[in-house]
Motif scaffolding. Structure first.
Motif, PDB file in Angstrom:
ATOM      1  N   MET A   1       0.732  -1.159   0.048  1.00 45.16           N
ATOM      2  CA  MET A   1      -0.157  -0.065   0.010  1.00 45.16           C
ATOM      3  C   MET A   1       0.829   1.175   0.013  1.00 45.16           C
TER       4      MET A   1
ATOM      5  N   GLY B   1      -7.932  -6.058   0.841  1.00 43.97           N
ATOM      6  CA  GLY B   1      -8.531  -7.338   0.975  1.00 43.97           C
ATOM      7  C   GLY B   1      -7.558  -8.373   1.567  1.00 43.97           C
TER       8      GLY B   1
ATOM      9  N   SER C   1      -7.370  -7.744   5.261  1.00 46.25           N
ATOM     10  CA  SER C   1      -8.528  -8.126   6.023  1.00 46.25           C
ATOM     11  C   SER C   1      -8.860  -9.473   6.306  1.00 46.25           C
ATOM     12  N   VAL C   2      -8.705 -10.547   5.129  1.00 44.51           N
ATOM     13  CA  VAL C   2      -9.083 -11.949   5.088  1.00 44.51           C
ATOM     14  C   VAL C   2      -8.658 -12.546   6.409  1.00 44.51           C
TER      15      VAL C   2
ATOM     16  N   VAL D   1     -10.046 -17.602  -2.039  1.00 44.97           N
ATOM     17  CA  VAL D   1     -10.699 -16.538  -1.122  1.00 44.97           C
ATOM     18  C   VAL D   1     -10.088 -15.242  -1.207  1.00 44.97           C
TER      19      VAL D   1
ATOM     20  N   ALA E   1     -10.987 -11.344  -2.522  1.00 42.22           N
ATOM     21  CA  ALA E   1     -10.966 -10.250  -1.361  1.00 42.22           C
ATOM     22  C   ALA E   1     -10.107  -9.112  -2.400  1.00 42.22           C
TER      23      ALA E   1
ATOM     24  N   ASN F   1     -13.719  -1.580  -5.722  1.00 46.48           N
ATOM     25  CA  ASN F   1     -13.904  -0.627  -5.099  1.00 46.48           C
ATOM     26  C   ASN F   1     -12.967   0.647  -5.538  1.00 46.48           C
TER      27      ASN F   1
ATOM     28  N   ASP G   1     -14.734   9.837  -9.341  1.00 44.31           N
ATOM     29  CA  ASP G   1     -14.173  10.962  -8.987  1.00 44.31           C
ATOM     30  C   ASP G   1     -13.249  11.641  -9.976  1.00 44.31           C
TER      31      ASP G   1
ATOM     32  N   VAL H   1     -18.945  -7.281   4.774  1.00 45.41           N
ATOM     33  CA  VAL H   1     -18.262  -7.090   3.521  1.00 45.41           C
ATOM     34  C   VAL H   1     -19.347  -7.129   2.469  1.00 45.41           C
TER      35      VAL H   1
ATOM     36  N   TYR I   1     -21.079   0.089  -2.174  1.00 39.87           N
ATOM     37  CA  TYR I   1     -20.145   0.617  -3.162  1.00 39.87           C
ATOM     38  C   TYR I   1     -20.540   0.343  -4.537  1.00 39.87           C
TER      39      TYR I   1
HETATM   40  C1  LIG Z   1     -15.863  -4.509   6.581  1.00 42.67           C
HETATM   41  C2  LIG Z   1     -14.764  -4.016   5.649  1.00 42.67           C
HETATM   42  C3  LIG Z   1     -15.449  -3.993   4.096  1.00 42.67           C
HETATM   43  C4  LIG Z   1     -13.552  -3.808   6.075  1.00 42.67           C
HETATM   44  C5  LIG Z   1     -12.478  -3.185   5.260  1.00 42.67           C
HETATM   45  C6  LIG Z   1     -12.219  -1.958   6.098  1.00 42.67           C
HETATM   46  C7  LIG Z   1     -10.828  -1.659   5.800  1.00 42.67           C
HETATM   47  C8  LIG Z   1      -9.434  -2.181   6.424  1.00 42.67           C
HETATM   48  C9  LIG Z   1     -10.922  -0.458   4.985  1.00 42.67           C
HETATM   49  C10 LIG Z   1      -9.566   0.308   4.627  1.00 42.67           C
HETATM   50  C11 LIG Z   1     -10.051   1.552   3.607  1.00 42.67           C
HETATM   51  C12 LIG Z   1      -9.001   2.412   3.389  1.00 42.67           C
HETATM   52  C13 LIG Z   1      -9.018   3.453   4.275  1.00 42.67           C
HETATM   53  C14 LIG Z   1      -8.083   2.243   2.550  1.00 42.67           C
HETATM   54  C15 LIG Z   1      -6.994   3.140   2.109  1.00 42.67           C
HETATM   55  C16 LIG Z   1      -6.956   3.591   0.547  1.00 42.67           C
HETATM   56  C17 LIG Z   1      -8.391   3.941   0.124  1.00 42.67           C
HETATM   57  C18 LIG Z   1      -8.626   5.268   0.856  1.00 42.67           C
HETATM   58  C19 LIG Z   1      -9.006   3.187  -0.756  1.00 42.67           C
HETATM   59  C20 LIG Z   1     -10.461   3.330  -0.992  1.00 42.67           C
HETATM   60  C21 LIG Z   1     -11.531   3.043  -0.210  1.00 42.67           C
HETATM   61  C22 LIG Z   1     -12.786   3.671  -0.415  1.00 42.67           C
HETATM   62  O1  LIG Z   1     -12.535   4.893   0.801  1.00 42.67           O
HETATM   63  P1  LIG Z   1     -13.288   6.236   0.295  1.00 42.67           P
HETATM   64  O2  LIG Z   1     -14.502   6.128  -0.660  1.00 42.67           O
HETATM   65  O3  LIG Z   1     -13.581   6.861   1.575  1.00 42.67           O
HETATM   66  O4  LIG Z   1     -11.762   6.838  -0.558  1.00 42.67           O
HETATM   67  P2  LIG Z   1     -11.342   8.395  -0.815  1.00 42.67           P
HETATM   68  O5  LIG Z   1      -9.914   8.444  -0.140  1.00 42.67           O
HETATM   69  O6  LIG Z   1     -12.196   9.282   0.019  1.00 42.67           O
HETATM   70  O7  LIG Z   1     -11.173   8.826  -2.123  1.00 42.67           O
HETATM   71  C23 LIG Z   1     -11.224   2.366  -1.395  1.00 42.67           C
HETATM   72  C24 LIG Z   1     -11.721   2.440  -2.523  1.00 42.67           C
HETATM   73  C25 LIG Z   1     -10.921   0.880  -1.162  1.00 42.67           C
HETATM   74  C26 LIG Z   1     -11.092   0.276  -0.140  1.00 42.67           C
HETATM   75  C27 LIG Z   1     -10.903  -1.185  -0.101  1.00 42.67           C
HETATM   76  C28 LIG Z   1     -11.597  -2.296   0.691  1.00 42.67           C
HETATM   77  C29 LIG Z   1     -12.731  -1.820   1.615  1.00 42.67           C
HETATM   78  C30 LIG Z   1     -11.326  -3.581   0.153  1.00 42.67           C
HETATM   79  C31 LIG Z   1     -12.347  -4.288   1.227  1.00 42.67           C
HETATM   80  C32 LIG Z   1     -11.983  -6.026   0.992  1.00 42.67           C
HETATM   81  C33 LIG Z   1     -12.303  -6.833   1.746  1.00 42.67           C
HETATM   82  C34 LIG Z   1     -12.639  -6.342   3.117  1.00 42.67           C
HETATM   83  C35 LIG Z   1     -11.966  -8.196   1.537  1.00 42.67           C
HETATM   84  C36 LIG Z   1     -13.356  -9.006   1.647  1.00 42.67           C
HETATM   85  C37 LIG Z   1     -13.280 -10.395   1.569  1.00 42.67           C
HETATM   86  C38 LIG Z   1     -13.903 -11.218   0.396  1.00 42.67           C
HETATM   87  C39 LIG Z   1     -13.609 -12.524   0.064  1.00 42.67           C
HETATM   88  C40 LIG Z   1     -14.798 -10.467  -0.771  1.00 42.67           C
END
Ligand SMILES: CC(C)=CCC/C(C)=C/CC/C(C)=C/CC/C(C)=C/[C@@H]1[C@@H](COP(=O)(O)OP(=O)(O)O)[C@]1(C)CC/C=C(\C)CC/C=C(\C)CCC=C(C)C
Ligand SMILES: [Mn+2]
Length: 428
Positions: A232, A263, A266-267, A283, A287, A294, A302, A371, A378
């Motif tokens: 990241m 992803g 988190s898994v 899996v 993820a 997303n 955006d 999830v 989204y």
């Molecule tokens: C319950 C759940 C979904 C938990 C995940 C929580 C978590 C650790 C989130 C971190 C998100 C984050 C702050 C990422 C940093 C980079 C970033 C900002 C990416 C963008 C997120 C959207 O945020 P926003 O709309 O606020 O963006 P702006 O910065 O404001 O433009 C992203 C688009 C990506 C986020 C990616 C995920 C949430 C991936 C989630 C995947 C899983 C939880 C895996 C699930 C497992 C399976 C098997 C499907």
């Protein structure tokens, strides 16, 4: 746009690594390249003593990414790509899939090593428990403030899992803020190096501050690896040096770095259902797909906002094929060309969501709902872009409260379906 797949008929999927997607123009336009590719394949296959038959298919280019490694028929296809000079190069997708395999192998090993313990027992040093609880409490507050839906979802998880997700969330948010937040203009590669050194310290049990301390505790309790976190940060470095993406391969890598990694982080915390028949890597792959979906959605939402910062996170080659350029984006006019371009981008993002959805049912039961809820919410942003007649220059696609609320029971209903015996994702 179509791509041609050169397919080798083989009795086993083992040689799958030697299959490849090739951009049709390059294969068809470059006999030199096509013959090189065939030679490479025949060398590798004959080593394994397999006969081969050539076939070519043409289909929608959008299919290429979500299918790889997913357990579907196309998953047998890997992704060597040709450089314009006709050289063989490993694609981002292949590189990222190797990370997925490594992460899955690591988590399997760690779980084997402490077979009966899903979560490590608490090691309590005198006086540290209160501090740790406070650290997690701060993470909870940040998550509740910045990511209301994520936060709501985490409330269904077990207490250990949800606080671990909050700690991961906070680290991700802080990392993103470095390049996206109010101090972004002062951030240099050196600052990111320092952030990475801090990450290494916390993984070795030497957290720098309280929020890091929560994550330091999480990574001891759950089989979370440092690689996705480092990746990241790499994504943030990429964001500092790059404001254009020549093709989807480049964009895919960026999306992996900044969101696919979430992803993979988190898994190990969410856990795979004990009754799941799916392989760990399938899996993880789902993820990864959710992160990519997303991020692609985030980018499509955006476009105008990013353009005003001089950034275009859209594949330049696909823009050109649609008869568009950066100037059209800066002009911000919704034309038929733009609508058509957006339709294909939305279609691709939806395919990643579909790929991800198949994996959700394999997660431990308490993790499925949050999830799925976040996936459905989204994904609806894409519907809103359509409802805005593809004006993502001046209108921000937004999912209203009523739709958000309606998605929650829908996610719940879907989440109570347990992993099936004949799952969409099968054990390799
Ligand atoms: C319950 C759940 C979904 C938990 C995940 C929580 C978590 C650790 C989130 C971190 C998100 C984050 C702050 C990422 C940093 C980079 C970033 C900002 C990416 C963008 C997120 C959207 O945020 P926003 O709309 O606020 O963006 P702006 O910065 O404001 O433009 C992203 C688009 C990506 C986020 C990616 C995920 C949430 C991936 C989630 C995947 C899983 C939880 C895996 C699930 C497992 C399976 C098997 C499907
Ligand atoms: Mn951001």
């Amino acid at each position: 746009m179509t791509v041609t797949l050169l397919w080798v008929a083989t009795p086993s999927a083992e040689v799958s690594n030697y299959f490849g997607f090739l951009d049709s123009f390059r294969v068809l336009d470059s006999p030199k390249f096509a013959s090189r590719y065939r030679n490479l394949l025949s060398k590798n296959s004959s080593k394994k003593g397999r006969s081969q038959k050539w076939k070519s298919f043409s289909f929608d280019a959008d299919l290429r990414y979500p299918c790889v490694g997913s357990g579907s028929k196309l998953s047998a296809v890997s992704s060597m790509i040709a450089t314009p000079a006709g050289e063989m190069a490993i694609s981002s997708e292949e590189m990222v899939y190797n990370v997925v395999l490594k992460q899955a192998a690591l988590v399997n090993k760690q779980l084997r090593d402490r077979r009966d313990l899903e979560v490590k027992p608490e090691i309590v040093l005198p006086g540290s428990l209160g501090l740790l609880s406070e650290a997690y409490e701060r993470c909870r507050e940040v998550c509740a403030e910045y990511a209301k839906t994520f936060y709501l979802g985490t409330m269904l998880m077990t207490p250990e899992r949800r606080r671990a997700i909050w700690a991961i969330y906070v680290w991700c948010r802080r990392t993103d803020e470095l390049v996206d937040g109010p101090n972004a203009s002062h951030i240099t590669p050196t600052a990111l190096d320092r952030w990475e050194a801090r990450l290494e310290d916390l993984f070795q049990g030497r957290p720098f501050d309280m929020l890091d301390a929560a994550l330091a505790d999480t990574v001891v309790r759950f089989p979370v690896d440092i690689q996705p976190f480092k990746d990241m940060i790499e994504g943030m470095r990429m964001d500092l040096r790059k404001s254009r993406y020549q093709n989807f391969d480049e964009l895919y890598l960026y999306c992996y770095y900044v969101a696919g990694t979430v992803g993979l982080m988190s898994v190990p915390v969410m856990g795979i259902a004990p009754e799941s028949q799916a392989s760990t890597e399938s899996v993880y792959n789902a993820a990864l797909a959710l992160g990519i979906a997303n991020q692609l959605t985030n980018i499509l939402r955006d476009v105008g906002e990013d353009a005003r910062r001089g950034r275009v996170y859209l594949p330049q080659d696909e823009l050109a094929q649609a008869g568009l350029s950066d100037d059209d984006i800066f002009a911000g006019k919704v034309t038929d060309k733009w609508r058509n371009f957006m339709k294909s981008q939305i279609k691709r993002a939806r395919m990643f969501f579909d790929e991800a959805e198949k994996g959700v049912r394999e997660l431990s039961s308490a993790s499925r709902w949050p999830v799925l809820a976040s996936l459905l919410l989204y994904r609806q942003i894409l519907d809103e872009i359509e409802a805005n007649d593809y004006n993502n220059f001046t209108k921000r696609a937004y999912v209203g409260k009523a739709k958000k609320i309606a998605a929650l029971p829908m996610a719940y209903a879907k989440s109570i379906i347990s992993p099936s015996r004949t799952p969409a994702l099968t054990k390799a």
